[in-house]
Write a protein that holds these residues in place. Structure first.
Motif, mmCIF file in Angstrom:
data_model
loop_
_atom_site.group_PDB
_atom_site.id
_atom_site.type_symbol
_atom_site.label_atom_id
_atom_site.label_comp_id
_atom_site.label_asym_id
_atom_site.label_seq_id
_atom_site.Cartn_x
_atom_site.Cartn_y
_atom_site.Cartn_z
ATOM 1 N N VAL A 218 -10.290 -0.484 -6.267
ATOM 2 C CA VAL A 218 -9.021 -2.047 -6.144
ATOM 3 C C VAL A 218 -9.610 -2.553 -7.210
ATOM 4 O O VAL A 218 -10.222 -2.453 -7.291
ATOM 5 N N ASP A 219 -7.745 -3.296 -7.356
ATOM 6 C CA ASP A 219 -8.077 -3.805 -9.528
ATOM 7 C C ASP A 219 -8.754 -5.060 -8.436
ATOM 8 O O ASP A 219 -8.677 -5.344 -7.474
ATOM 9 N N ILE A 220 -8.713 -5.268 -10.077
ATOM 10 C CA ILE A 220 -10.014 -7.033 -9.481
ATOM 11 C C ILE A 220 -9.131 -7.656 -9.537
ATOM 12 O O ILE A 220 -9.564 -9.143 -8.401
ATOM 13 N N GLY A 221 -7.602 -8.234 -9.020
ATOM 14 C CA GLY A 221 -6.439 -8.817 -8.831
ATOM 15 C C GLY A 221 -6.342 -9.363 -7.250
ATOM 16 O O GLY A 221 -6.624 -10.353 -6.548
ATOM 17 N N THR A 222 -6.263 -7.840 -6.471
ATOM 18 C CA THR A 222 -6.646 -7.249 -4.793
ATOM 19 C C THR A 222 -7.644 -7.862 -4.864
ATOM 20 O O THR A 222 -8.251 -8.485 -3.900
ATOM 21 N N ARG A 223 -8.553 -7.289 -5.361
ATOM 22 C CA ARG A 223 -9.894 -7.693 -4.557
ATOM 23 C C ARG A 223 -10.806 -9.447 -4.777
ATOM 24 O O ARG A 223 -10.993 -9.402 -3.702
ATOM 25 N N LEU A 224 -9.578 -10.218 -5.858
ATOM 26 C CA LEU A 224 -10.002 -11.768 -5.194
ATOM 27 C C LEU A 224 -9.217 -11.777 -4.010
ATOM 28 O O LEU A 224 -9.933 -12.900 -3.028
ATOM 29 N N LEU A 225 -7.957 -11.459 -4.208
ATOM 30 C CA LEU A 225 -6.975 -11.726 -2.580
ATOM 31 C C LEU A 225 -7.542 -11.356 -2.089
ATOM 32 O O LEU A 225 -7.796 -11.357 -0.840
ATOM 33 N N GLY A 245 1.883 -1.284 -3.447
ATOM 34 C CA GLY A 245 0.665 0.078 -3.893
ATOM 35 C C GLY A 245 0.216 0.606 -2.873
ATOM 36 O O GLY A 245 0.357 1.911 -2.614
ATOM 37 N N THR A 246 -1.589 0.747 -2.906
ATOM 38 C CA THR A 246 -1.781 2.191 -2.419
ATOM 39 C C THR A 246 -2.100 1.421 -0.550
ATOM 40 O O THR A 246 -2.683 2.018 -0.074
ATOM 41 N N GLY A 247 -1.719 0.228 -0.892
ATOM 42 C CA GLY A 247 -1.790 -0.071 0.651
ATOM 43 C C GLY A 247 -2.954 -1.081 1.491
ATOM 44 O O GLY A 247 -2.723 -1.001 2.407
ATOM 45 N N VAL A 248 -3.344 -1.068 0.861
ATOM 46 C CA VAL A 248 -5.151 -1.568 0.838
ATOM 47 C C VAL A 248 -5.139 -3.607 1.283
ATOM 48 O O VAL A 248 -6.252 -2.851 2.446
ATOM 49 N N LEU A 249 -4.387 -4.307 0.509
ATOM 50 C CA LEU A 249 -3.530 -5.317 1.579
ATOM 51 C C LEU A 249 -3.313 -5.342 3.301
ATOM 52 O O LEU A 249 -4.318 -5.607 3.941
ATOM 53 N N ALA A 250 -2.048 -4.027 3.511
ATOM 54 C CA ALA A 250 -1.730 -3.910 4.666
ATOM 55 C C ALA A 250 -3.132 -3.222 5.610
ATOM 56 O O ALA A 250 -3.001 -3.937 6.676
ATOM 57 N N SER A 251 -3.802 -2.120 5.030
ATOM 58 C CA SER A 251 -4.783 -2.016 5.844
ATOM 59 C C SER A 251 -6.026 -2.822 6.447
ATOM 60 O O SER A 251 -6.925 -3.139 7.078
ATOM 61 N N ALA A 252 -6.573 -3.674 5.707
ATOM 62 C CA ALA A 252 -7.254 -4.457 5.575
ATOM 63 C C ALA A 252 -6.344 -5.657 6.405
ATOM 64 O O ALA A 252 -7.778 -6.123 7.395
ATOM 65 N N LEU A 253 -5.651 -6.007 6.816
ATOM 66 C CA LEU A 253 -5.623 -6.793 7.428
ATOM 67 C C LEU A 253 -4.978 -6.689 8.725
ATOM 68 O O LEU A 253 -5.527 -7.131 9.778
ATOM 69 N N ALA A 254 -4.781 -4.989 8.964
ATOM 70 C CA ALA A 254 -4.469 -4.438 10.083
ATOM 71 C C ALA A 254 -6.357 -4.137 10.441
ATOM 72 O O ALA A 254 -6.519 -4.400 11.546
ATOM 73 N N VAL A 255 -6.889 -4.190 9.723
ATOM 74 C CA VAL A 255 -8.051 -3.533 10.798
ATOM 75 C C VAL A 255 -8.578 -5.251 10.848
ATOM 76 O O VAL A 255 -9.863 -4.780 12.025
ATOM 77 N N GLY A 256 -8.485 -6.483 10.473
ATOM 78 C CA GLY A 256 -9.038 -7.462 10.546
ATOM 79 C C GLY A 256 -8.628 -8.162 11.464
ATOM 80 O O GLY A 256 -9.433 -8.827 12.513
ATOM 81 N N ARG A 257 -7.347 -7.869 12.154
ATOM 82 C CA ARG A 257 -7.067 -8.622 12.318
ATOM 83 C C ARG A 257 -6.282 -7.558 13.772
ATOM 84 O O ARG A 257 -4.382 -6.601 13.093
#
Length: 379
Positions: A218-225, A245-257
């Protein structure tokens, strides 16, 4: 290895980059394209030609102009595909090629492969193993690039699955590796894509094909977001991970909400495949729709409550903010009234005025030594 004379007549100077960003310092072809085409020569004629990584069509269309037909082409970026199609129409060469995903259908029975070397060694390994597994035993690969982007590690990656790797003389700061004698058994052992890794900090699985930015990290910019994502429009029912990208933000949103529907969009074929695998690995594939798109072109106006974005600031090797500004404009169109764009960006780029102008009032959410997270609200 001597360099044969250049086939006369192909108008490289007529190629354009559109719909990608066009600027005086951005070019649709370079000396590496010309050197690959010249070394391959008339071997491109006679069927079984595959082109991989052709930025805007220089390799494909030069081969077509030489007499090649039925060319199978893979380009990671959707804008590259569309530029190739537009350039083919301009030159009267449409119908000489077809687009393929990066899978066995692309390289099965290939006799000659023209390859622009990717920057990522993982991307090169994925391509090389695919060719070695599925191309003809007598396949020849002409793999070239600009010297400033080539390393000897590329030779080693190719040597893992091919018996012969010959290095050309340099010409106009470009070089070509001519590769033959594939070892399918070795390729099968090394074929590992998409890779998968558990991110300890988020608890998310991250899946990545070779050309996906940051791989399974997870790149450091994405990790801050990610660290402030739970504060982003908590009442949102629809969200977009733009440039996923690899969909980390999309999956984080879906898992958390659990009530949120998420669209993950990227123009990179490797990113889209990676994001789909990431969503599946995290058990949210039914709520994350992954789309290969040029920005948000396929998304309706005023349709998203939340958009998250970690924009690129390079176009190829050039530092250029043009892509980011296009993505801001897309976000402004697709956000519903009162919706917000949450963006992480390298602080020195100073994107806030552009976000204010294109999307709406913008406030700072977080900042560290390198990155800034802002939220821009659509009026």
């Amino acid at each position: 290895m001597s360099t044969p004379p250049r086939a006369p007549g192909f108008p490289y100077e007529r190629l354009r980059r559109r719909p990608d960003v066009e600027a005086p310092n951005l070019f649709a072809s370079d000396s590496a394209d010309r050197l690959i085409a010249d070394l391959a020569g008339d071997t491109v004629i006679g069927g079984g030609l595959v082109v991989v990584g052709d930025a805007y069509g220089a390799l494909t269309l030069a081969a077509a102009a030489r007499g090649a037909d039925g060319i199978r082409v893979h380009q990671d970026l959707l804008t590259g595909e569309r530029a190739l199609d537009a350039n083919a129409v301009d030159l009267g060469l449409q119908g000489t090629y077809e687009h393929h995903p990066l899978d066995d259908s692309l390289v099965r029975g290939a006799r000659v492969v023209l390859l622009r070397l990717p920057r990522s060694l993982d991307a090169l390994a994925e391509i090389a193993t695919l060719i070695a597994e599925h191309a003809r035993p007598d396949v020849t690969v002409y793999a070239g690039g600009m010297l400033k982007h080539m390393t000897t590690a590329m030779n080693a990656v190719l040597a893992d699955v091919f018996g012969e790797v010959h290095v050309s003389l340099a010409r106009q700061k470009a070089r070509v590796l001519t590769v033959s004698e594939p070892h399918p058994a070795a390729a099968t052992v090394l074929d590992r894509w998409p890779e998968r890794s558990l991110d300890a900090e988020t608890g998310l699985w991250v899946c990545a094909h070779g050309a996906a930015f940051a791989g399974t990290s997870v790149d450091i910019g994405t990790r801050l977001l990610l660290s402030v994502l739970d504060r982003a429009v908590p009442e949102a029912r629809t969200a977009v991970d733009l440039g996923c990208g690899t969909g980390v933000l999309a999956s984080a949103l879906a898992v958390g909400r659990p009530a949120l529907r998420v669209v993950a969009t990227d123009q990179s074929a490797a990113a889209v495949a990676s994001a789909a695998a990431t969503a599946s690995a995290n058990g949210v594939a039914e709520r994350v729709t992954v789309v290969r798109d040029d920005g948000l072109a396929s998304q309706p106006d005023a349709s998203a409550d939340l958009i998250v974005l970690n924009p690129p600031f390079h176009i190829g090797a050039a530092v250029h903010t043009g892509i980011a500004h296009r993505l801001f404009a897309d976000a402004g169109r697709v956000l519903a009234p009162g919706g917000e764009l949450w963006t992480v960006w390298n602080s020195h780029l100073g994107y806030r005025p552009a976000l204010e102008r294109t999307v709406g009032p913008t406030r700072q959410i977080a900042r560290n030594t390198k990155f800034t997270v802002t939220a821009s609200r659509r009026g």
